[in-house]
Write a protein that holds these residues in place. Structure first.
Motif, PDB file in Angstrom:
ATOM      1  N   ALA A   4       0.827  -1.205   0.000  1.00 34.40           N
ATOM      2  CA  ALA A   4       0.000   0.000   0.000  1.00 34.40           C
ATOM      3  C   ALA A   4       0.865   1.261   0.000  1.00 34.40           C
ATOM      4  O   ALA A   4       0.556   2.235  -0.692  1.00 34.40           O
ATOM      5  N   GLY A   5       1.949   1.242   0.765  1.00 29.02           N
ATOM      6  CA  GLY A   5       2.824   2.406   0.802  1.00 29.02           C
ATOM      7  C   GLY A   5       3.506   2.665  -0.523  1.00 29.02           C
ATOM      8  O   GLY A   5       3.757   3.817  -0.890  1.00 29.02           O
ATOM      9  N   ARG A   6       3.801   1.605  -1.261  1.00 32.38           N
ATOM     10  CA  ARG A   6       4.537   1.722  -2.516  1.00 32.38           C
ATOM     11  C   ARG A   6       3.634   1.974  -3.715  1.00 32.38           C
ATOM     12  O   ARG A   6       4.041   2.625  -4.679  1.00 32.38           O
ATOM     13  N   CYS A   7       2.383   1.478  -3.640  1.00 27.86           N
ATOM     14  CA  CYS A   7       1.554   1.465  -4.849  1.00 27.86           C
ATOM     15  C   CYS A   7       0.237   2.220  -4.727  1.00 27.86           C
ATOM     16  O   CYS A   7      -0.547   2.245  -5.678  1.00 27.86           O
ATOM     17  N   SER A   8      -0.061   2.821  -3.583  1.00 30.25           N
ATOM     18  CA  SER A   8      -1.331   3.528  -3.448  1.00 30.25           C
ATOM     19  C   SER A   8      -1.390   4.741  -4.366  1.00 30.25           C
ATOM     20  O   SER A   8      -0.415   5.479  -4.515  1.00 30.25           O
ATOM     21  N   THR A   9      -2.545   4.950  -4.949  1.00 34.52           N
ATOM     22  CA  THR A   9      -2.808   6.160  -5.719  1.00 34.52           C
ATOM     23  C   THR A   9      -3.108   7.306  -4.747  1.00 34.52           C
ATOM     24  O   THR A   9      -3.250   7.087  -3.536  1.00 34.52           O
ATOM     25  N   PRO A  10      -3.222   8.545  -5.243  1.00 32.89           N
ATOM     26  CA  PRO A  10      -3.610   9.634  -4.323  1.00 32.89           C
ATOM     27  C   PRO A  10      -4.906   9.325  -3.562  1.00 32.89           C
ATOM     28  O   PRO A  10      -5.001   9.645  -2.375  1.00 32.89           O
ATOM     29  N   LEU A  11      -5.883   8.709  -4.223  1.00 32.89           N
ATOM     30  CA  LEU A  11      -7.108   8.331  -3.527  1.00 32.89           C
ATOM     31  C   LEU A  11      -6.812   7.269  -2.473  1.00 32.89           C
ATOM     32  O   LEU A  11      -7.308   7.340  -1.344  1.00 32.89           O
ATOM     33  N   GLY A  12      -6.015   6.279  -2.815  1.00 27.97           N
ATOM     34  CA  GLY A  12      -5.679   5.214  -1.880  1.00 27.97           C
ATOM     35  C   GLY A  12      -4.927   5.709  -0.662  1.00 27.97           C
ATOM     36  O   GLY A  12      -5.061   5.151   0.434  1.00 27.97           O
ATOM     37  N   ARG A  13      -4.134   6.789  -0.833  1.00 33.16           N
ATOM     38  CA  ARG A  13      -3.408   7.335   0.317  1.00 33.16           C
ATOM     39  C   ARG A  13      -4.355   7.996   1.312  1.00 33.16           C
ATOM     40  O   ARG A  13      -3.985   8.228   2.468  1.00 33.16           O
ATOM     41  N   GLN A  14      -5.589   8.268   0.888  1.00 32.90           N
ATOM     42  CA  GLN A  14      -6.605   8.765   1.815  1.00 32.90           C
ATOM     43  C   GLN A  14      -7.431   7.624   2.402  1.00 32.90           C
ATOM     44  O   GLN A  14      -7.720   7.612   3.591  1.00 32.90           O
ATOM     45  N   THR A  15      -7.808   6.667   1.582  1.00 37.28           N
ATOM     46  CA  THR A  15      -8.748   5.650   2.035  1.00 37.28           C
ATOM     47  C   THR A  15      -8.093   4.518   2.818  1.00 37.28           C
ATOM     48  O   THR A  15      -8.692   3.988   3.753  1.00 37.28           O
ATOM     49  N   PHE A  16      -6.875   4.130   2.470  1.00 37.37           N
ATOM     50  CA  PHE A  16      -6.275   2.965   3.124  1.00 37.37           C
ATOM     51  C   PHE A  16      -6.016   3.205   4.608  1.00 37.37           C
ATOM     52  O   PHE A  16      -6.400   2.371   5.440  1.00 37.37           O
ATOM     53  N   PRO A  17      -5.397   4.311   4.997  1.00 38.28           N
ATOM     54  CA  PRO A  17      -5.227   4.521   6.446  1.00 38.28           C
ATOM     55  C   PRO A  17      -6.564   4.658   7.174  1.00 38.28           C
ATOM     56  O   PRO A  17      -6.686   4.253   8.333  1.00 38.28           O
ATOM     57  N   ALA A  18      -7.570   5.222   6.504  1.00 34.05           N
ATOM     58  CA  ALA A  18      -8.839   5.482   7.167  1.00 34.05           C
ATOM     59  C   ALA A  18      -9.661   4.224   7.363  1.00 34.05           C
ATOM     60  O   ALA A  18     -10.302   4.041   8.398  1.00 34.05           O
ATOM     61  N   SER A  19      -9.653   3.336   6.364  1.00 32.03           N
ATOM     62  CA  SER A  19     -10.588   2.206   6.395  1.00 32.03           C
ATOM     63  C   SER A  19     -10.002   0.874   5.968  1.00 32.03           C
ATOM     64  O   SER A  19     -10.658  -0.160   6.114  1.00 32.03           O
ATOM     65  N   GLY A  20      -8.799   0.863   5.436  1.00 34.89           N
ATOM     66  CA  GLY A  20      -8.241  -0.371   4.894  1.00 34.89           C
ATOM     67  C   GLY A  20      -8.605  -0.593   3.440  1.00 34.89           C
ATOM     68  O   GLY A  20      -8.210  -1.608   2.856  1.00 34.89           O
ATOM     69  N   LEU A  21      -9.341   0.335   2.821  1.00 35.85           N
ATOM     70  CA  LEU A  21      -9.663   0.206   1.398  1.00 35.85           C
ATOM     71  C   LEU A  21      -8.440   0.623   0.584  1.00 35.85           C
ATOM     72  O   LEU A  21      -8.056   1.798   0.561  1.00 35.85           O
ATOM     73  N   ALA A  22      -7.849  -0.349  -0.095  1.00 36.89           N
ATOM     74  CA  ALA A  22      -6.676  -0.076  -0.916  1.00 36.89           C
ATOM     75  C   ALA A  22      -7.108   0.344  -2.317  1.00 36.89           C
ATOM     76  O   ALA A  22      -7.998  -0.262  -2.912  1.00 36.89           O
ATOM     77  N   VAL A  23      -6.501   1.389  -2.809  1.00 34.66           N
ATOM     78  CA  VAL A  23      -6.649   1.794  -4.213  1.00 34.66           C
ATOM     79  C   VAL A  23      -5.235   1.842  -4.765  1.00 34.66           C
ATOM     80  O   VAL A  23      -4.458   2.752  -4.460  1.00 34.66           O
ATOM     81  N   LEU A  24      -4.894   0.836  -5.559  1.00 33.97           N
ATOM     82  CA  LEU A  24      -3.515   0.632  -6.002  1.00 33.97           C
ATOM     83  C   LEU A  24      -3.364   0.986  -7.482  1.00 33.97           C
ATOM     84  O   LEU A  24      -4.326   0.998  -8.247  1.00 33.97           O
ATOM     85  N   ASP A  25      -2.122   1.239  -7.858  1.00 33.69           N
ATOM     86  CA  ASP A  25      -1.787   1.545  -9.249  1.00 33.69           C
ATOM     87  C   ASP A  25      -1.760   0.245 -10.044  1.00 33.69           C
ATOM     88  O   ASP A  25      -0.816  -0.535  -9.956  1.00 33.69           O
TER      89      ASP A  25
END
Length: 808
Positions: free
Chosen positions: A456-477
């Protein structure tokens, strides 16, 4: 033969009786004692013995026969609910009920309309998704035993339809009640496995198309992080639970104890149904299952008891793909283009004029899964630059039935862990268990996308960098191959976490979960170190978790626990929100100038009488509790008015997660407004501020009003009840969600576990059934049913009915 003698004869029933003649439901063998000895003439058959409250004890010589008995007995109690679910699975809701209507039942998907539901399920059928999974060899596909159970269930359901007349007015003359196939049964289990992934968000995948131009943010669109948090919040609210296992170190007999209290809908296909399933020498398990499944999902055997709670793990993820310039239907992987797959799905839709016409919509698929344009309140626009696609590992999981079957065979906590490791089929639940040797277990063993924190730290998109810490929803490249999910060596399928990664706590004095993350399964031994996608740590817990941990920790510390202690916990109806805030509310009320406050419409309200009502409230949500209804309505209004960061004077501290935050902030302007709104609302409805809760929280069954104890999730009540507020009709007039299949189980060293159960809404949804509301009345009285597991107990049941069911 006199009844007592007949009951003694039943105690010796074995495989020889499984060739007996067929009896229709309700025909007791005692009325025709010789019939149980006659040959049936072939085909599948099972013996069904009904004990109190219509609980069937099903015995068969093999798995097809056992599934047959389950299918027959479920149809006898729930044919209309089951048939309605099969209409959904066949993609025919729009044909029968119109495309624009909302589905009556969301137990198989969360589609907003019948048309969306039909497009989702017809798409699965067109792709032969379930048929392909059925063809997979075990363990990645279903076992032979699971297939035989499904085949038998379909045969039993169909045999009941052929041999019986439907009396339930919900479908008595309906043309949509039809026979089913084993594949239909498999599709039902598959749909349940999807409820936290594709099945939770079909509206964003069933009719997708690129939009022209850039995607402006719509007014009122929530913050992406907050919207993603809501994705789990809605799931936990629609299907939650409590469960606690106590180890032998805390119990009177040195053996394990388990209390399970799943919170599920009271109507529709997500109802539990209770039975015992036995193949002599092979399987003997009792408990509750979700309608349409041929196995016990929550229950006990002679050595172990288990329950489930909805887990915080985010069961699906997203990839954002870069589209090919000028071609939004192609995307890039490491710079190389790939074309999407187009799927045109056609379903029949009944118009307002009654005519049925075909409606076709287009779905687009990538190598990862379907294109999706939104997840509830989280928009995912398909632009000329990018598109989002859903990754749901449960889309290739047809192992759930094997998972439940393996749990039913497990001989203790080590066996539970082995069952979960071998099957890896539970999609969105935690497992809590206790056994006769004194072991306890909590584990979040669920099928999750293998999104490590590093990935997640390496591949999250700008949206994923908001959603993953908040809820665990990964948005990856998704345009980079190095952002693939990868594999664990002990995982049955690629792209998921293996068993060794699952957060687990063994042999803690207590192991508890109330739909928060694994962190405080035991507050004295916090679980940490798991990836964010499983859940969070160091954050505020719900009041239900805080109250539950307080209760069970105190019980464990007191020790020498018995089954009676579990029953007392279930019906204590303590409201943690009240214990935290009611005294402050009463004081704040008394301090209001002139005893008046202004409501949300700007009108002054005399609230002085509320001060005494709240001060004298006993802080419980029992039916006879006075002041409980007033606090409930105030608390809901307060949470809608005051943000969490302003609600408490003492903020959350990770060093004291069970006791913080605390001390209600009565100086916030929203406090007086919420109090005025609650007082005004009750007075307008003609409800006294200190009226007993049960006079205004009730259900009506066949014209009889049944008071209901318990309270909402927001109040933190273990015995959780969510009901519809209808002030003109008297308050909370129907429970739609809450405590469902409750079980308290212990062991005394014999082959017969000590168990008490309660199916809060009864075995049948047919108002003409004697088991339509009998257990609801027990629930109202705070009583449970003695479980009859061993032969001697079944045989001793008053009014025992022995029924032979067969295909012919």
């Amino acid at each position: 033969m006199p009844l007592p003698h007949r009951l003694r004869a039943v105690a010796g029933i074995g495989l020889a009786l499984l060739t007996g003649a067929a009896l229709l439901p309700g025909q007791a063998a005692a009325a025709a004692p010789d019939r149980a000895e006659r040959l049936s003439g072939g085909g599948l058959s099972a013996l069904v013995r009904y004990t109190e409250y219509g609980v069937p004890h099903i015995t068969a010589k093999d798995y097809p026969g056992l599934g047959f008995g389950q299918g027959w007995a479920q149809a006898a109690d729930q044919v209309c609910v089951l048939a309605d679910g099969f209409v959904t699975l066949r993609g025919e809701r729009s044909r029968h009920f119109g495309g624009e209507a909302a589905p009556r039942d969301t137990s198989l998907s969360s589609a907003a309309t019948n048309l969306s539901s039909d497009l989702y399920f017809q798409g699965l059928r067109d792709a032969k998704t379930v048929e392909k999974l059925l063809d997979r060899p075990a363990p990645t596909g279903p076992s032979r035993q699971a297939k035989e159970l499904m085949r038998g269930w379909a045969a039993g359901y169909n045999a009941w339809l052929r041999q019986n007349k439907i009396t339930d007015p919900a479908c008595r003359t309906a043309g949509w009640v039809r026979p089913v196939t084993a594949s239909d049964v498999a599709e039902r289990g598959y749909a349940m496995a999807q409820l936290a992934g594709r099945g939770a968000f079909p509206d964003g995948t069933t009719d997708t198309r690129p939009q022209a131009g850039p995607a402006p943010r719509a007014a009122g669109t929530p913050d992406p992080a907050e919207a993603s948090r809501g994705l789990f919040g809605q799931r936990a609210k629609s299907m939650g639970s409590n469960a606690v296992a106590f180890s032998g170190s805390t119990t009177a007999g040195g053996r394990g104890l388990l209390l399970g209290n799943p919170h599920y809908p009271w109507q529709g296909g997500a109802r539990f149904w209770q039975s015992q399933m036995t193949i002599p020498g092979e399987l003997n398990v009792a408990g509750g299952t979700l309608l349409g499944l041929p196995v016990v999902a929550i229950g006990h055997n002679a050595d172990m008891a288990w329950s489930h709670t909805v887990a915080t793990g985010m069961a699906m993820s997203l990839y954002e793909l870069k589209t090919v310039p000028g071609d939004p239907y192609s995307y890039l992987i490491d710079g190389k283009p790939e074309r999407m797959t187009e799927r045109a799905v056609t379903v029949p839709v009944r118009g307002k004029d009654g005519r049925v016409t075909d409606v076709t919509r287009t779905q687009w698929w990538t190598r990862f899964g379907p294109v999706t344009t939104r997840l509830d309140d989280l928009p995912l626009p398909w632009t000329d630059r990018s598109v989002h696609t859903m990754v749901d590992p449960n889309a290739t999981n047809l192992r759930m039935i094997d998972g439940f079957l393996a749990l039913g065979k497990a001989r203790g906590v080590p066996g539970v862990r082995d069952a979960l490791r071998r099957t890896q089929g539970l999609p969105w639940v935690n497992t809590v268990a206790a056994d006769s040797r004194g072991h306890s277990l909590y584990t979040q063993s669920q099928v999750l996308p293998r999104v490590t924190d590093e990935l997640a730290g390496r591949c999250s998109t700008p949206l994923g960098r908001q959603t993953f810490p908040a809820s665990g929803l990964a948005v990856l490249d998704g345009s980079r191959r190095d952002c693939a999910l990868g594999s664990d060596s002990d995982a049955l399928q690629p792209g998921i976490f293996g068993p060794s990664a699952m957060p687990t706590r063994i042999d803690a004095p207590y192991a508890e979960n109330s739909n928060d993350s694994p962190w405080l399964a035991n507050a004295d031994r916090p679980l940490t170190g798991y990836p964010r996608i499983f859940g969070d740590t160091g954050t505020a817990r719900s009041l239900r978790t805080r109250g539950a941990v307080e209760d069970v920790a105190a019980m464990a510390k007191r020790g020498k626990l018995t089954l009676a202690d579990l029953e007392r916990q279930q019906f204590a109806d303590r409201a943690p929100a009240g214990e935290l805030a009611a005294t402050d509310v009463a004081k704040g009320c008394a301090a209001l100038p002139g005893g008046r406050a202004t409501d949300s419409d700007g009108k002054p309200v005399d609230v002085s009488a509320a001060c005494d009502a709240l001060g004298g409230w006993d802080r419980t949500m029992r039916a006879d509790s006075r002041g409980a209804l007033l606090f409930d309505r105030f608390w809901r209004a307060l949470l809608d008015t005051v943000p969490q960061e302003r609600l408490w004077r003492v903020p959350f501290s990770a060093a004291a997660p069970v006791t913080t935050p605390n001390t209600l902030n009565t100086t916030d302007p929203g406090f007086a407004t919420a109090l005025a709104d609650a007082v005004g609302e009750l007075r307008a409805a003609g409800i006294a501020l200190d009226a007993p809760l049960g006079e205004h929280q009730f259900v009506v069954r066949n014209g009889k009003r049944i008071p209901v104890s318990g309270g909402a999730h927001a109040l933190g009540v273990w015995n959780m009840v969510e009901a519809r507020w209808d002030a003109p009709r008297g308050g909370y007039t129907e429970v739609f969600h809450g405590s469902s299949y409750i079980q308290a189980v212990g062991f005394d060293g014999s082959a017969c576990p000590m168990a008490r159960t309660l199916l809060t809404y009864g075995q049948s949804s047919n108002p003409r059934s004697p088991h339509y509301s009998d257990q609801t009345e027990l629930f109202s009285a705070g009583r449970m049913v003695k479980s009859r597991f061993c032969e001697k107990d079944i045989a001793a049941a008053p009014g025992l009915k022995v029924v032979r069911v067969s295909e012919r």
